[in-house]
Write an enzyme that holds these catalytic residues in place. Structure first.
Site, PDB file in Angstrom:
ATOM      1  N   LYS A   3       1.777  -7.175   6.087  1.00  0.00           N
ATOM      2  CA  LYS A   3       2.616  -7.250   7.208  1.00  0.00           C
ATOM      3  C   LYS A   3       1.750  -7.980   8.381  1.00  0.00           C
ATOM      4  CE  LYS A   3       5.106  -2.744   6.522  1.00  0.00           C
ATOM      5  NZ  LYS A   3       5.332  -1.385   7.199  1.00  0.00           N
ATOM      6  N   TYR A  43      14.919  -4.500   5.425  1.00  0.00           N
ATOM      7  CA  TYR A  43      14.911  -3.114   5.763  1.00  0.00           C
ATOM      8  C   TYR A  43      16.289  -2.487   6.181  1.00  0.00           C
ATOM      9  CZ  TYR A  43       9.643  -3.099   6.453  1.00  0.00           C
ATOM     10  OH  TYR A  43       8.429  -3.168   6.292  1.00  0.00           O
ATOM     11  N   PHE A  51      13.656   3.688  15.044  1.00  0.00           N
ATOM     12  CA  PHE A  51      12.444   2.757  14.829  1.00  0.00           C
ATOM     13  C   PHE A  51      12.972   1.244  14.267  1.00  0.00           C
ATOM     14  CE2 PHE A  51      12.355   5.246  10.768  1.00  0.00           C
ATOM     15  CZ  PHE A  51      12.290   4.061   9.819  1.00  0.00           C
ATOM     16  N   ARG A  79       2.376   1.267  -4.475  1.00  0.00           N
ATOM     17  CA  ARG A  79       2.630   2.260  -3.557  1.00  0.00           C
ATOM     18  C   ARG A  79       1.360   3.453  -3.320  1.00  0.00           C
ATOM     19  NH1 ARG A  79       7.222   2.374  -0.278  1.00  0.00           N
ATOM     20  NH2 ARG A  79       7.415   4.683  -0.602  1.00  0.00           N
ATOM     21  N   THR A  85       3.143   6.602   4.273  1.00  0.00           N
ATOM     22  CA  THR A  85       3.683   5.841   5.143  1.00  0.00           C
ATOM     23  C   THR A  85       2.964   5.791   6.748  1.00  0.00           C
ATOM     24  OG1 THR A  85       5.772   5.999   4.275  1.00  0.00           O
ATOM     25  CG2 THR A  85       5.813   5.205   6.406  1.00  0.00           C
ATOM     26  N   ARG A  96      -3.676   2.135   3.617  1.00  0.00           N
ATOM     27  CA  ARG A  96      -3.220   2.559   5.044  1.00  0.00           C
ATOM     28  C   ARG A  96      -4.411   3.678   5.418  1.00  0.00           C
ATOM     29  NH1 ARG A  96       3.178   3.163   3.256  1.00  0.00           N
ATOM     30  NH2 ARG A  96       3.668   1.047   4.087  1.00  0.00           N
ATOM     31  N   ASN A 106       1.005   0.101   9.803  1.00  0.00           N
ATOM     32  CA  ASN A 106       0.545   0.431   8.565  1.00  0.00           C
ATOM     33  C   ASN A 106       0.158  -0.493   7.653  1.00  0.00           C
ATOM     34  OD1 ASN A 106       3.171  -0.106   7.609  1.00  0.00           O
ATOM     35  ND2 ASN A 106       3.675   2.092   7.253  1.00  0.00           N
ATOM     36  N   HIS A 109       3.773  -3.185   2.695  1.00  0.00           N
ATOM     37  CA  HIS A 109       4.811  -2.864   2.435  1.00  0.00           C
ATOM     38  C   HIS A 109       4.695  -2.775   0.855  1.00  0.00           C
ATOM     39  CE1 HIS A 109       9.107  -2.542   1.390  1.00  0.00           C
ATOM     40  NE2 HIS A 109       8.975  -3.678   0.734  1.00  0.00           N
ATOM     41  N   GLU A 120      14.273  -7.085  -3.382  1.00  0.00           N
ATOM     42  CA  GLU A 120      13.457  -7.788  -2.364  1.00  0.00           C
ATOM     43  C   GLU A 120      12.795  -8.922  -2.999  1.00  0.00           C
ATOM     44  OE1 GLU A 120      10.481  -4.374  -1.385  1.00  0.00           O
ATOM     45  OE2 GLU A 120      12.302  -3.060  -0.397  1.00  0.00           O
TER      46      GLU A 120
HETATM   47  P1  IDP Z   1       7.262   2.923   3.527  1.00  0.00           P
HETATM   48  O1  IDP Z   1       6.849   1.565   4.156  1.00  0.00           O
HETATM   49  O2  IDP Z   1       6.020   3.742   3.347  1.00  0.00           O
HETATM   50  O3  IDP Z   1       8.282   2.833   2.509  1.00  0.00           O
HETATM   51  P2  IDP Z   1       9.528   3.678   5.000  1.00  0.00           P
HETATM   52  O4  IDP Z   1       9.828   5.064   5.311  1.00  0.00           O
HETATM   53  O5  IDP Z   1      10.399   2.916   4.031  1.00  0.00           O
HETATM   54  O6  IDP Z   1       8.251   3.671   4.576  1.00  0.00           O
HETATM   55  O7  IDP Z   1       9.664   2.995   6.405  1.00  0.00           O
HETATM   56  C1  IDP Z   1       9.450   1.394   6.288  1.00  0.00           C
HETATM   57  C2  IDP Z   1       8.510   1.111   7.456  1.00  0.00           C
HETATM   58  O8  IDP Z   1       9.275   1.423   8.493  1.00  0.00           O
HETATM   59  C3  IDP Z   1       7.083   1.750   7.558  1.00  0.00           C
HETATM   60  O9  IDP Z   1       6.414   1.196   6.659  1.00  0.00           O
HETATM   61  C4  IDP Z   1       6.969   1.686   8.998  1.00  0.00           C
HETATM   62  O10 IDP Z   1       6.112   0.407   9.263  1.00  0.00           O
HETATM   63  C5  IDP Z   1       8.286   1.962   9.659  1.00  0.00           C
HETATM   64  N1  IDP Z   1       8.599   3.209   9.951  1.00  0.00           N
HETATM   65  C6  IDP Z   1       8.881   4.196   9.053  1.00  0.00           C
HETATM   66  N2  IDP Z   1       9.028   5.326   9.873  1.00  0.00           N
HETATM   67  C7  IDP Z   1       8.765   5.145  11.302  1.00  0.00           C
HETATM   68  C8  IDP Z   1       8.514   6.031  12.528  1.00  0.00           C
HETATM   69  O11 IDP Z   1       9.005   7.052  12.626  1.00  0.00           O
HETATM   70  N3  IDP Z   1       8.246   5.065  13.447  1.00  0.00           N
HETATM   71  C9  IDP Z   1       7.807   3.946  13.451  1.00  0.00           C
HETATM   72  N4  IDP Z   1       7.591   2.994  12.438  1.00  0.00           N
HETATM   73  C10 IDP Z   1       8.254   3.768  11.362  1.00  0.00           C
HETATM   74 MG    MG Z   2      10.070   1.944   2.129  1.00  0.00          MG
END
Ligand code: IDP
Ligand code: MG
Length: 143
Positions: A3, A43, A51, A79, A85, A96, A106, A109, A120
């Protein structure tokens, strides 16, 4: 995907190295400034969450590095290598866990399933950008 925070923090080399050293094969790699419309599609599963707008804005705020990675168990292993996350919950040794503090920064992705990976990859790459080749260490990685 590395990212925009990973790119800005100069982590591209280190993160690509982790994938290579694991034994996974990089079959496509490019830097791109993701267009907003594509970020929204990427997304889409999070549309409507609180968010979502910040996430789309962040992922389009600067260049990111997109990779297609191939190998046995690649989706699950990437992963695991990425970690939880929320970086403050991600264990040390994960990307992370080693490089992040807050969920919205973080660093990486990773597609969460074969279905997501197919979707994707098609969203971000032309078929001609994905290469088929052998790495010379494959017999030393697979038995
Ligand atoms: P992942 O990246 O581990 O698959 P997801 O739940 O799919 O996690 O969320 C996608 C992205 O959205 C996360 O990597 C993070 O950058 C952002 N994100 C998810 N939950 C939150 C939150 O509660 N606050 C801010 N950003 C969030
Ligand atoms: Mg995800």
């Amino acid at each position: 995907m590395i990212k925009p925070d990973g790119v800005q923090r100069g982590l591209v080399g280190k993160l690509v190295q982790r994938i290579e050293e694991k034994g996974l094969k990089i079959i496509a790699l490019k830097m791109s400034l993701m267009p907003t419309e594509r970020a929204k599609k990427h997304y889409a599963e999070h549309a409507g969450k609180k968010f979502y707008n910040d996430l789309v804005e962040f992922i389009t705020c600067g260049p990111s590095v997109l990779l297609v990675v191939e190998g046995k168990g690649a989706i699950a292993d990437i992963r695991k290598m990425n970690g939880a996350t929320n970086p403050s919950e991600a264990v040390p040794g994960t990307i992370r866990g080693d490089f992040g503090i807050e969920t919205g920064r973080n660093v990486v992705h990773g597609s969460d399933s074969l279905e997501s990976a197919v979707r994707e990859i098609a969203l971000h790459f032309q078929p001609s950008e994905i290469l088929d080749y052998k790495r010379i260490d494959e017999p030393w990685i697979y038995e």
